[in-house]
Enzyme design. Structure first.
Site, PDB file in Angstrom:
ATOM      1  N   CYS A  73       0.866  -1.187   0.000  1.00 27.25           N
ATOM      2  CA  CYS A  73       0.000   0.000   0.000  1.00 27.25           C
ATOM      3  C   CYS A  73       0.894   1.226   0.000  1.00 27.25           C
ATOM      4  O   CYS A  73       1.724   1.393   0.910  1.00 27.25           O
ATOM      5  CB  CYS A  73      -0.893  -0.011   1.238  1.00 27.25           C
ATOM      6  SG  CYS A  73      -1.885   1.476   1.486  1.00 27.25           S
ATOM      7  N   CYS A 183      -0.913   3.932  -6.456  1.00 29.53           N
ATOM      8  CA  CYS A 183      -1.775   3.198  -5.525  1.00 29.53           C
ATOM      9  C   CYS A 183      -1.839   1.764  -6.023  1.00 29.53           C
ATOM     10  O   CYS A 183      -1.998   1.528  -7.226  1.00 29.53           O
ATOM     11  CB  CYS A 183      -3.177   3.812  -5.487  1.00 29.53           C
ATOM     12  SG  CYS A 183      -4.385   2.856  -4.543  1.00 29.53           S
TER      13      CYS A 183
END
Length: 262
Positions: A73, A183
């Site tokens: 992440c 992302c």
């Protein structure tokens, strides 16, 4: 410890794009994946919240006897990995937007970065941009709403197409020749992006580089699994199990997915 799993966590199903590269590069390694969908997206949370969630996920993976943890992440890496490395005695691999290859290869000197607010506003992202993109125009776009649609399984929908187009068209008009996906959810949008972007614009994500770095760190710590058997992969989600299973069904691997609260 060598047959223990590689632990991976993300704010939902997006980090499975990283897991997929890890499984491809090291097919004999066992993995455990945590999809923290209940708290997605991390990008709209405060730094303290992101750190707390990252600690929670790390503790869960340690309970499951993981030998290394991949923070799949961008937002968690840029906001929390320093704290994680200070608090836990286990190797950590992080992920951050691949500014460096975009900056080195751009011909127009203009690079687009599509990421969450939490990543773009982080100290680590600013440091990386300053280091590698000093003479490059980096055009940042916050992908508000994209993670939520992916978590709802709405990738190939008109709603996604309209939202993504609103972020991409200004970047095209500004003359970028590289689009950095900041992302881990966003690689699942590549088929949609390919239809929107001119062919000369390269899309860059961090998946393969993260997988290679994970292998390097495992090797340095003598933690590579010597088995020749295909790895066993376990996926946990505290969100929608059908959405996770839909993401995973293309991978013909020995795996199990479960809905659990963590």
């Amino acid at each position: 410890m060598n047959d223990q799993a590689i632990g991976i966590f993300d704010s939902g199903v997006g980090g499975t794009s990283i897991w997929n590269e890890i499984a491809r590069v090291m097919p004999n390694e066992n993995t455990i994946y945590l999809a923290d969908s209940k708290y997605a997206p991390y990008g709209k949370r405060s730094k303290d919240e992101i750190i707390a969630l990252s600690i929670k996920n790390t503790k869960k993976l340690l309970e499951l006897n993981c030998k290394i943890i991949v923070v799949a992440c961008n937002t968690a890496t840029t906001n929390a990995i320093k704290v994680l490395r200070e608090q836990f005695d286990i190797p950590f691999i992080g992920i951050e937007p691949a500014i460096k290859p975009a900056a080195l290869n751009t011909k127009t000197q203009k690079v687009g970065v599509l990421a969450t607010k939490g990543t773009l506003s982080s100290e680590l992202f600013a440091k990386t941009s300053d280091q590698y993109a000093n003479n490059i125009e980096v055009i940042e776009v916050i992908g508000t709403g994209l993670v939520e649609l992916i978590e709802e399984g709405k990738i190939q929908t008109p709603e996604m197409g309209m939202l993504l187009d609103s972020y991409i068209q200004p970047l095209i008009k500004k003359g970028i020749d590289h689009l950095v996906l900041g992302c881990s959810h966003y690689p699942y949008l590549i088929p949609v992006l390919r239809k929107m972007l001119p062919t000369h614009i390269d899309i860059i994500d961090s998946g393969e580089a993260v997988a290679r770095q994970t292998k390097v760190v495992l090797s340095k710590n003598n933690l590579l699994n010597p088995s020749n058997q295909e790895g066993i992969h376990t996926f946990f989600t505290n969100g929608s199990l059908p959405v996770l299973q839909e993401i995973l069904k293309k991978n013909d691997l020995t795996s199990v997915s479960k809905a659990v609260n963590f």
